[in-house]
Write a protein that holds these residues in place. Structure first.
Motif, mmCIF file in Angstrom:
data_model
loop_
_atom_site.group_PDB
_atom_site.id
_atom_site.type_symbol
_atom_site.label_atom_id
_atom_site.label_comp_id
_atom_site.label_asym_id
_atom_site.label_seq_id
_atom_site.Cartn_x
_atom_site.Cartn_y
_atom_site.Cartn_z
ATOM 1 N N TYR A 287 0.766 -1.145 -0.052
ATOM 2 C CA TYR A 287 0.016 -0.259 0.004
ATOM 3 C C TYR A 287 0.873 1.183 0.030
ATOM 4 O O TYR A 287 0.122 2.308 0.168
ATOM 5 C CB TYR A 287 -1.001 0.015 1.472
ATOM 6 N N LYS B 204 -12.463 -1.719 3.585
ATOM 7 C CA LYS B 204 -11.484 -1.026 3.101
ATOM 8 C C LYS B 204 -11.251 0.284 4.036
ATOM 9 O O LYS B 204 -12.093 1.203 4.238
ATOM 10 C CB LYS B 204 -11.836 -0.434 1.857
ATOM 11 N N HIS C 116 -7.023 -2.918 2.733
ATOM 12 C CA HIS C 116 -8.195 -3.809 2.368
ATOM 13 C C HIS C 116 -7.880 -5.034 3.425
ATOM 14 O O HIS C 116 -7.307 -5.804 3.019
ATOM 15 C CB HIS C 116 -8.656 -4.241 1.091
ATOM 16 N N ASP D 159 -8.316 -8.478 1.564
ATOM 17 C CA ASP D 159 -7.221 -8.838 0.901
ATOM 18 C C ASP D 159 -5.824 -9.206 1.872
ATOM 19 O O ASP D 159 -5.166 -9.855 1.367
ATOM 20 C CB ASP D 159 -6.620 -7.431 -0.142
ATOM 21 N N GLU E 216 -14.103 -8.372 -7.636
ATOM 22 C CA GLU E 216 -12.802 -8.677 -7.714
ATOM 23 C C GLU E 216 -12.709 -10.152 -7.297
ATOM 24 O O GLU E 216 -11.627 -11.021 -7.726
ATOM 25 C CB GLU E 216 -12.006 -7.710 -6.715
ATOM 26 N N PRO F 293 -10.939 -2.103 -13.477
ATOM 27 C CA PRO F 293 -10.663 -3.288 -12.497
ATOM 28 C C PRO F 293 -11.609 -4.250 -12.276
ATOM 29 O O PRO F 293 -13.039 -3.659 -12.476
ATOM 30 C CB PRO F 293 -10.445 -2.474 -11.344
ATOM 31 N N PRO F 294 -11.822 -5.424 -11.874
ATOM 32 C CA PRO F 294 -10.504 -6.087 -11.642
ATOM 33 C C PRO F 294 -9.570 -6.807 -12.869
ATOM 34 O O PRO F 294 -8.691 -7.558 -12.513
ATOM 35 C CB PRO F 294 -11.228 -7.318 -10.772
ATOM 36 N N ASN G 139 -5.268 -3.223 -13.042
ATOM 37 C CA ASN G 139 -4.985 -2.754 -11.399
ATOM 38 C C ASN G 139 -4.607 -1.367 -11.536
ATOM 39 O O ASN G 139 -4.210 -0.591 -12.427
ATOM 40 C CB ASN G 139 -3.563 -3.357 -11.165
ATOM 41 N N ALA H 162 -4.420 2.335 -9.295
ATOM 42 C CA ALA H 162 -4.192 3.265 -7.924
ATOM 43 C C ALA H 162 -4.536 4.992 -8.230
ATOM 44 O O ALA H 162 -4.510 5.147 -9.294
ATOM 45 C CB ALA H 162 -2.587 3.147 -7.426
ATOM 46 N N GLN I 206 -3.078 3.251 -14.138
ATOM 47 C CA GLN I 206 -3.604 1.701 -14.365
ATOM 48 C C GLN I 206 -2.590 1.021 -15.144
ATOM 49 O O GLN I 206 -1.969 1.671 -15.675
ATOM 50 C CB GLN I 206 -4.881 1.630 -15.155
ATOM 51 N N ARG J 179 0.327 -6.278 -12.484
ATOM 52 C CA ARG J 179 0.390 -5.788 -10.975
ATOM 53 C C ARG J 179 1.891 -5.186 -10.540
ATOM 54 O O ARG J 179 2.010 -4.347 -9.848
ATOM 55 C CB ARG J 179 -0.100 -6.554 -10.002
ATOM 56 N N ASP K 31 -5.626 0.044 -5.168
ATOM 57 C CA ASP K 31 -7.010 -0.779 -5.361
ATOM 58 C C ASP K 31 -8.049 -0.154 -4.694
ATOM 59 O O ASP K 31 -8.720 -0.283 -3.533
ATOM 60 C CB ASP K 31 -6.574 -2.362 -4.615
#
Length: 728
Positions: A92, A328, A336, A339, A362, A631-632, A635, A637, A689, A693, A723
């Motif tokens: 993260y 989340k 999350h 995850d 996801e 997504p999914p 990937n 951010a 994107q 990943r 995510d």
């Protein structure tokens, strides 16, 4: 001379080296990773966590400061726990020191002793076991609770809505006993299992598959509402407890904790169950932490942050309502819990159960690609037939307070049969805004690019984004007119209208406003579960896992608000919400009825959802995401930036764009956030994107390094969300 690598709560993506003074030589032999020490940092003294003990360092030894003191005699974090936190910080893109600080209970962050392991237990006395007749319903309820569940912790009883005053009163009357436990060797006691129902074929297959799995395996338990997912959890956990292993059960919100505790307590009356959520005191959190660490509790039921609890022998993780956005974290460390549960289950080589009626896309995507094993429950445990869905076309329909006359007529039929009716509107307050009939003025928040919500009960205008609050104006600020009226509908207005419309039927409203006081939610749920004709009005708090046996009709208002949105996840969230709310009906053995008020009954999403169910909708939605490269399938951010100077915010994000020298990265932005201004701060975003990943994280790592030296980064408030689950 010894050196230690230390994680400190500072916003820097690195650890710090310190040396150990010879006077502490007696302790250095015992100094191990996971122990807390006191160190100098600038002009401050900070609590740090040792990550490694080493004989040398790459930094000039003369420039390295000496530790002040060693706080612990044993590690508070195990090596595997440190690795979990390293992974979390890395994935993260968050400083390791701050990640560890967030994971620790507050008492350990402050450097307090971890040895607060005593816990207060409450049980019935011989006098109380006779269940005397008492005037106080709360006291009588507590006695009945203990008679049914056996010995319970003080924390557990408080979570169930019993106040300290009620407990103290019964202690004084000698109806209950209080004992202090310092440890619980539950593994040495024979397991007592309460009455359990016979599983249907699908439940039996799910339990057998999970129980026979070896090592790490993730299971998506996709079951329609009322299909008995919790029973599968319980019977799988029974096997784990028999082996002397511990289990973590994640629930999305505190509101679900009481009913979950009750059900688990009835099934495992002599098994130590502990809780973890934000309403616990610092001491209660530390007690749960230490009992987990020592192996003195078998099951922990907790909200998202319980994923960071230490366990002596973790045997299974269950994530209930895995699709829920509450898992989340939306600020600071944006992790999350679902995850991280997958990573932790892999770490310990144990099974992970993800249960829901409406899986997140996801999770479903991973199940379709065989990363998770899909287990389906298609039969409702109580009802042989499914609920009846009706799309009520609102075009040209007369209505009152947003409820069509046809809906009111249907409500009367169900109430006349002694049934309960749920009216769902995901908007609290009396009205979303006030409007001037003369000039069209709207009650906008002065600090945000949105309206202030009218709360009639307290006579206040409240912004639900920045919290700004002021009294309701008597005159229009623009033209001076007194013709100011509520515009739109909220749960408070619906409650007022239905109370006046159905004078002989009690109306219960459940939303964040009506359940602020401690124990108010439990009290409202208890009133509902007593049965009889009643109208329930509420927001999504009503949709999450509650069992209302007498609800036969669910009316969903303002369905259209989720059909047209700038957030590509809006339709997924709407479908999940409609399915979850609809699942509150027909849980007593008879099929229920679900009315959806909409101006677009022909909309493909609604038609698919009503005619084919969420499972079909979700699989179709995945093909749409694939076509759109969202997504999914890919990937994502988001870099969010905000500041009072709009030019500085845009310049900061624009400065990041040239850094994208990595192939396989797509950038969108800088673009304004859907809610462009909040609390006086202008907000913009940069969307990142990638199909791969690993490539995304390589770019993010490069970007974070660049940001640590960027002067523009000091002029704005920014955050990185890996995510993301909402675009706001």
């Amino acid at each position: 001379m010894y050196f230690v690598e230390v994680a400190i709560k500072v916003p820097l993506p690195r650890a710090f080296d310190y040396k150990v003074d010879e006077q502490l030589a007696g302790l250095t032999a015992k100094l191990t990773p996971g122990m807390r020490i006191l160190v100098p940092f600038g002009t401050q003294r900070k609590v740090g966590v040792v990550l490694a003990v080493k004989n040398d360092t790459q930094i000039n030894a003369d420039k390295i400061k000496t530790i002040i003191d060693v706080i612990d005699t044993a590690p508070v974090l195990s090596q595997s726990h440190i690795e979990l936190l390293r992974f979390t910080a890395r994935y993260y893109c968050y400083p390791l020191g701050e990640t560890i600080h967030i994971a620790l209970p507050n008492a350990l962050r402050q450097g307090e002793s971890p040895d607060k392991t005593s816990i207060n237990m409450i049980s019935l006395s011989e006098k109380g076991a006779k269940i005397p007749s008492l005037k106080s319903k709360l006291q009588l309820g507590l006695l009945k609770q203990l008679a049914e569940s056996g010995k319970s912790s003080l924390t557990e009883l408080k979570a169930l809505g019993f106040s300290k005053a009620t407990i103290d009163s019964l202690l004084k009357k000698e109806y209950i006993n209080q004992t202090i436990e310092h440890d619980n060797q539950w593994q040495t006691n024979p397991l007592i299992v309460g009455e359990k129902p016979t599983l249907n074929k699908e439940q039996a297959v799910a339990c057998t598959t999970i129980n026979q799995s070896i090592g790490f395996k993730s299971f998506l338990l996709e079951g329609v509402t009322g299909s008995g997912k919790t029973e599968v959890y319980l019977q799988c956990l029974e096997e784990i407890i028999k082996k002397g292993k511990q289990a973590l059960v994640l629930v999305p919100e505190i509101g679900l904790t009481p009913q979950t505790v009750n059900r688990f307590r009835r099934r495992f009356p002599n098994t130590p169950i502990m809780l973890w959520h934000s309403a616990l005191t610092d001491n209660e959190r530390l007690q749960t932490w230490r009992f987990c660490e020592k192996g003195s509790c078998a099951i922990v039921i907790g909200t998202r942050s319980s994923i960071f609890l230490p366990f002596l022998s973790l045997g299974m993780i269950v994530v209930d309502e895995e699709h829920d956005s509450s898992f989340k974290q939306q600020d600071t460390l944006r992790y999350h819990a679902r995850d991280l549960a997958a990573y932790r289950a892999f770490q310990h080589q144990i099974p992970l159960i993800l249960g829901t009626a409406t899986p997140a896309l996801e999770t479903l995507h991973k199940a379709i690609n065989n990363k998770y094993q899909l287990l389906s429950l298609t039969e409702r445990a109580q009802t042989a037939t499914d609920n009846q869905f009706v799309l009520l076309d609102m075009k040209g329909q007369p209505d009152q307070a947003g409820i069509a006359h046809a809906s009111l007529a249907t409500m009367r039929k169900h109430l006349a049969l002694g049934k309960q009716v749920m009216v769902f509107l995901n908007r609290r307050g009396f009205a979303p805004t006030l409007i001037c009939h003369e000039c069209g003025w709207l009650s906008e928040c002065s600090r945000c690019s949105t309206s202030a919500t009218f709360h009639k009960g307290i006579g206040q205008m409240i912004c639900h984004h920045c919290g700004d609050q002021h009294r309701v104006p008597h005159q229009c600020p623009d033209c001076g007119s007194t013709q100011i009226f509520p515009n739109g509908k909220g749960t408070e207005q619906i409650e007022e209208f239905l109370t006046n419309e159905f004078t002989d039927v009690p109306v219960t409203r459940i939303d964040r406003d009506s359940t602020r006081r401690k124990g108010s939610l439990e009290k409202a749920l208890d009133e509902i579960n007593q049965g009889g004709a009643r109208i329930l009005v509420g927001t999504q708090m009503l949709a999450k896992g509650h069992h209302f046996a007498d609800v036969s009709l669910v009316l969903i208002l303002d369905v259209d608000s989720g059909l047209y949105s700038c957030d590509f996840r809006a339709t997924e969230h709407l479908a999940q919400l409609v399915t979850q709310v609809a699942g509150r009906a027909g849980r007593s053995g008879e099929p229920g009825q679900v009315l959806l008020q909409t101006h677009f009954p022909e909309h493909p999403l609604l038609q698919d959802l009503v005619n084919n169910g969420y499972q079909d909708f979700a699989r179709y939605a995945l093909t749409e995401r694939e076509d759109a490269d969202l997504p999914p399938i890919t990937n994502m951010a988001i870099v969010r930036a905000q500041g009072q100077n709009i030019r500085q915010v845009v310049d900061f994000l624009t400065d990041l764009v040239p850094v994208a020298g990595v192939t396989g990265i797509q950038l969108l932005g800088p673009i304004p956030a859907p809610l462009e201004k909040v609390a006086g701060m202008y907000r913009f975003q940069l969307h990142i994107q990638a199909q791969d990943r690993k490539i995304l994280h390589q770019y993010l790592a490069q970007m974070v390094d660049y940001l640590s030296t960027s002067k523009l980064a000091l002029k704005v408030r920014w955050s990185l969300d890996v995510d993301p689950i909402d675009m706001i």
